[in-house]
Design an enzyme around this catalytic site. Structure first.
Site, PDB file in Angstrom:
ATOM      1  N   ARG A  14     -75.941 -18.939  46.792  1.00 12.77           N
ATOM      2  CA  ARG A  14     -77.394 -19.033  45.952  1.00 12.77           C
ATOM      3  C   ARG A  14     -78.586 -18.474  46.648  1.00 12.77           C
ATOM      4  O   ARG A  14     -79.615 -18.536  46.084  1.00 12.77           O
ATOM      5  CB  ARG A  14     -77.354 -20.546  45.703  1.00 12.77           C
ATOM      6  CG  ARG A  14     -76.504 -21.317  44.705  1.00 12.77           C
ATOM      7  CD  ARG A  14     -76.493 -22.581  44.783  1.00 12.77           C
ATOM      8  NE  ARG A  14     -75.626 -23.322  45.891  1.00 12.77           N
ATOM      9  CZ  ARG A  14     -75.545 -24.478  45.926  1.00 12.77           C
ATOM     10  NH1 ARG A  14     -75.942 -25.487  45.157  1.00 12.77           N
ATOM     11  NH2 ARG A  14     -74.634 -24.917  47.039  1.00 12.77           N
ATOM     12  N   GLY A  79     -64.365 -25.553  52.053  1.00 11.09           N
ATOM     13  CA  GLY A  79     -65.210 -26.821  51.581  1.00 11.09           C
ATOM     14  C   GLY A  79     -65.433 -27.453  52.939  1.00 11.09           C
ATOM     15  O   GLY A  79     -64.923 -27.106  54.253  1.00 11.09           O
ATOM     16  N   GLY A 141     -75.098 -34.752  46.638  1.00 14.81           N
ATOM     17  CA  GLY A 141     -74.323 -35.849  46.306  1.00 14.81           C
ATOM     18  C   GLY A 141     -74.916 -37.070  46.193  1.00 14.81           C
ATOM     19  O   GLY A 141     -75.811 -37.427  47.121  1.00 14.81           O
ATOM     20  N   ASN A 374    -115.339   2.658  80.993  1.00 17.56           N
ATOM     21  CA  ASN A 374    -115.783   2.858  79.549  1.00 17.56           C
ATOM     22  C   ASN A 374    -115.300   3.918  78.714  1.00 17.56           C
ATOM     23  O   ASN A 374    -115.494   4.871  79.302  1.00 17.56           O
ATOM     24  CB  ASN A 374    -117.569   2.915  79.690  1.00 17.56           C
ATOM     25  CG  ASN A 374    -118.080   2.788  78.469  1.00 17.56           C
ATOM     26  OD1 ASN A 374    -117.959   1.495  78.003  1.00 17.56           O
ATOM     27  ND2 ASN A 374    -118.551   3.951  77.968  1.00 17.56           N
TER      28      ASN A 374
HETATM   29  C1  UD1 Z   1     -73.456 -31.102  50.935  1.00 17.24           C
HETATM   30  C2  UD1 Z   1     -72.943 -32.269  50.438  1.00 17.24           C
HETATM   31  C3  UD1 Z   1     -73.602 -33.133  49.606  1.00 17.24           C
HETATM   32  C4  UD1 Z   1     -74.851 -33.160  50.246  1.00 17.24           C
HETATM   33  C5  UD1 Z   1     -75.548 -32.045  50.800  1.00 17.24           C
HETATM   34  C6  UD1 Z   1     -76.737 -32.207  51.457  1.00 17.24           C
HETATM   35  C7  UD1 Z   1     -70.451 -31.828  50.405  1.00 17.24           C
HETATM   36  C8  UD1 Z   1     -69.169 -31.621  49.725  1.00 17.24           C
HETATM   37  N1  UD1 Z   1     -71.391 -31.960  49.780  1.00 17.24           N
HETATM   38  O1  UD1 Z   1     -73.178 -30.359  49.662  1.00 17.24           O
HETATM   39  O2  UD1 Z   1     -72.899 -34.394  49.119  1.00 17.24           O
HETATM   40  O3  UD1 Z   1     -75.806 -33.808  49.342  1.00 17.24           O
HETATM   41  O4  UD1 Z   1     -74.623 -31.153  51.236  1.00 17.24           O
HETATM   42  O5  UD1 Z   1     -77.345 -31.080  51.902  1.00 17.24           O
HETATM   43  O6  UD1 Z   1     -70.353 -31.856  51.478  1.00 17.24           O
HETATM   44  N2  UD1 Z   1     -69.668 -24.929  55.008  1.00 17.24           N
HETATM   45  C9  UD1 Z   1     -68.618 -24.818  55.876  1.00 17.24           C
HETATM   46  N3  UD1 Z   1     -67.540 -24.399  55.291  1.00 17.24           N
HETATM   47  C10 UD1 Z   1     -67.196 -24.579  54.019  1.00 17.24           C
HETATM   48  C11 UD1 Z   1     -68.356 -24.943  53.254  1.00 17.24           C
HETATM   49  C12 UD1 Z   1     -69.359 -25.108  53.825  1.00 17.24           C
HETATM   50  O7  UD1 Z   1     -68.758 -24.660  56.993  1.00 17.24           O
HETATM   51  O8  UD1 Z   1     -66.160 -24.110  53.549  1.00 17.24           O
HETATM   52  C13 UD1 Z   1     -71.070 -25.384  55.659  1.00 17.24           C
HETATM   53  C14 UD1 Z   1     -72.188 -24.553  55.205  1.00 17.24           C
HETATM   54  O9  UD1 Z   1     -72.192 -23.370  55.957  1.00 17.24           O
HETATM   55  C15 UD1 Z   1     -73.485 -25.464  55.022  1.00 17.24           C
HETATM   56  C16 UD1 Z   1     -72.666 -27.168  55.062  1.00 17.24           C
HETATM   57  O10 UD1 Z   1     -71.302 -26.709  55.372  1.00 17.24           O
HETATM   58  O11 UD1 Z   1     -74.255 -25.443  56.302  1.00 17.24           O
HETATM   59  C17 UD1 Z   1     -73.017 -27.419  53.732  1.00 17.24           C
HETATM   60  O12 UD1 Z   1     -72.241 -26.672  52.392  1.00 17.24           O
HETATM   61  P1  UD1 Z   1     -72.925 -26.563  51.247  1.00 17.24           P
HETATM   62  O13 UD1 Z   1     -71.971 -25.713  50.305  1.00 17.24           O
HETATM   63  O14 UD1 Z   1     -74.240 -25.984  51.363  1.00 17.24           O
HETATM   64  O15 UD1 Z   1     -72.948 -27.976  50.504  1.00 17.24           O
HETATM   65  P2  UD1 Z   1     -73.703 -28.575  49.433  1.00 17.24           P
HETATM   66  O16 UD1 Z   1     -73.326 -28.203  47.975  1.00 17.24           O
HETATM   67  O17 UD1 Z   1     -75.253 -28.531  49.816  1.00 17.24           O
END
Ligand code: UD1
Ligand code: CA
Length: 473
Positions: A14, A79, A141, A374
């Site tokens: 995003r 995830g 979440g 200067n």
């Molecule tokens: C996540 C939480 C959500 C919370 C929010 C807070 C989950 C499923 N959801 O959502 O409940 O309210 O954060 O900001 O956890 N990442 C990895 N590997 C992956 C996917 C993500 O390391 O496969 C890391 C990303 O780099 C990031 C963090 O995990 O730094 C969070 O991932 P993101 O996809 O931003 O989660 P949200 O949808 O924001």
């Protein structure tokens, strides 16, 4: 025993960026720098960073700034739950507390993290989730608790029913786990959700007892998923930094128009006028007056320096120097005490002794100037011959006349005087006057050329060739 794991493997779709999300800039550092820094005060025994998308770039960046970080590869990225599953091997039979932080939640205060860990230990929970009650919970979440305030489930925004979306208690993306407990449930995670990912939040639902700590200041848990959240974070950081320095004795005449970096340190009684910006790491001495309109980056300013409408980058300015308006100090500019670098003066990789004055329209590059030199208006050090840069040295007490070109390499001794308009190509010895320009010629009783008579229409208004030029003398 405390271990910290930061999840930083995601792509950050995003953000619509070519760069990994956790390397997006925030107040002079990156998101992941802020996150790693926020848990330093807890003094963890281990620091793990899960990397995946553009892993080498993230790793290279972090290695340069943070010591003792262990990198764990998540490939592919399935995830946040899958991300923590990658820790099963490196943490092995670790039996302590694991603090998990999302790499895109940069505004957490160290004190908040300290309270979370303490709360977790006191409650003896398997997991403690950091939550906040937000006016606009969209995208986060939602955390559902039972009547004893135990967490029953965390449901992602996109998996919520309309009814569930009305819950304003959100998951901050920060968790304290008893590692053996979460390690036992991690293999049970399923990708049966809207995104088809393994959610860490599902692990929370499988743990018992699961508690939560609600942070009062909701801005602490802002997660950066898009550019508008990044801009919101920048505003929060800027506001915090300004408050911190206002409390420490810095005056801002129009605080909101200025921006600071975490690496900028101010002395007392500094006055920052409107539209002044500080980037990287700077130290600004007592009593400095900065702005209006200044950009200061990676520079050291001693006490009582003034910088007005100017750019100062990787420069050092000794006590009482005055810069601007409209000066440009580039990397390697070093100004001695009480120097004056005035309007439209550019200084690069040059050392100016104390009380040097270059007040107008000058370029000093690869030059050494002794005390009290200067520099006349329009002086240029011609330091580049088209292939290499060459040095210019000017001894103390020398005076350079206006519109002088110093063709480097060239050395002027002490107390030298250069006549205005000179092009100096040879060294000049101490106390000498050097003049290097054409001698002025004067023609007495000079008759100005007569204007050609206005031609008739027959010649089409053109001037006769014979009437154009003048004979040279
Ligand atoms: C996540 C939480 C959500 C919370 C929010 C807070 C989950 C499923 N959801 O959502 O409940 O309210 O954060 O900001 O956890 N990442 C990895 N590997 C992956 C996917 C993500 O390391 O496969 C890391 C990303 O780099 C990031 C963090 O995990 O730094 C969070 O991932 P993101 O996809 O931003 O989660 P949200 O949808 O924001
Ligand atoms: Ca996020």
């Amino acid at each position: 025993m405390l271990a910290v794991a930061v999840l930083a493997a995601g792509k950050g779709t995003r953000m619509c960026s070519a760069h990994p999300k956790v390397l997006q800039p925030l107040a002079g550092a990156t998101l992941v720098d802020w996150v790693l820094e926020s848990c330093e005060l807890l003094n963890p025994q281990r620091r793990l960073l899960v990397v995946g998308h553009q892993a080498e770039r993230v790793q290279q960046h972090v290695q340069r700034r943070h010591q003792q970080v262990e990198f764990v590869l998540q490939q592919p990225q399935r995830g946040t739950g899958h991300s923590v599953q990658q820790l099963l091997q490196p943490l092995g039979n670790f039996s302590g507390t694991l603090l998990v932080l999302n790499g895109d939640v940069p505004l957490l205060r160290s004190t908040t993290l300290g309270r979370l860990v303490e709360h977790h230990h006191r409650s003896g929970s398997a997991v403690t989730v950091l939550t906040a009650c937000l006016e606009e919970p969209k995208g986060y979440g939602r955390v559902f608790c039972d009547e004893r305030q135990r967490v029953r489930a965390v449901v992602e925004d996109r998996d919520c029913t309309d009814e569930q979306r009305r819950n304003r208690l959100v998951n901050g993306g920060v968790y304290c786990f008893h590692w053996p407990a979460v390690a036992a449930v991690l293999p049970q995670l399923k990708a049966d959700n809207q995104q088809g990912e393994l959610y860490l939040t599902d692990a929370v639902g499988l743990l018992n007892p699961a508690t939560q700590l609600t942070v009062e200041d909701g801005t602490e848990i802002i997660g950066v998923n898009d550019r508008s959240q990044l801009a919101a974070c920048e505003q929060v950081v800027q506001q915090r930094l300004r408050q911190q320095w206002l409390a420490a004795g810095v005056s801002f005449l129009d605080p909101v128009s200025c921006s600071l970096s975490a690496g900028t340190r101010f002395g007392r009684d500094v006055v920052v006028e409107p539209q002044s910006h500080f980037r990287g790491s700077n130290s600004i001495g007592d009593g400095c007056r900065i702005g209006p309109g200044a950009l200061i980056e990676d520079s050291q300013l001693e006490a009582d320096v003034e910088v007005t409408f100017s750019v100062v980058r990787q420069a050092r300015l000794a006590r009482g120097s005055v810069v601007g308006p409209f000066a440009h100090l580039r990397p390697g500019a070093v100004l001695g005490e009480h120097c004056k670098v005035g309007n439209f003066v550019e200084v690069k990789n040059s050392r100016l002794g104390p009380e040097v004055k270059a007040s107008h329209l000058t370029y000093l590059g690869d030059a050494q100037l002794g005390r009290g030199v200067n520099v006349g208006a329009g002086t240029i050090t011609a330091n580049f011959d088209g292939a290499s840069k060459h040095p210019t040295t000017i001894g103390e007490g020398s005076s350079i006349g206006a519109n002088t070109v110093l063709v480097a390499p060239v050395t002027l001794g002490r107390d030298v005087t250069i006549a205005a308009g000179s092009t100096i190509t040879k060294d000049v010895t101490d106390d000498a006057l050097a003049i290097a320009r054409c001698r002025q010629v004067q023609k007495k009783a000079w008759h100005k050329p007569a204007a050609a008579p206005h031609s008739s229409s027959a010649t089409g208004g053109e001037i006769e060739p014979s009437s154009q030029g003048q004979a040279s003398t």
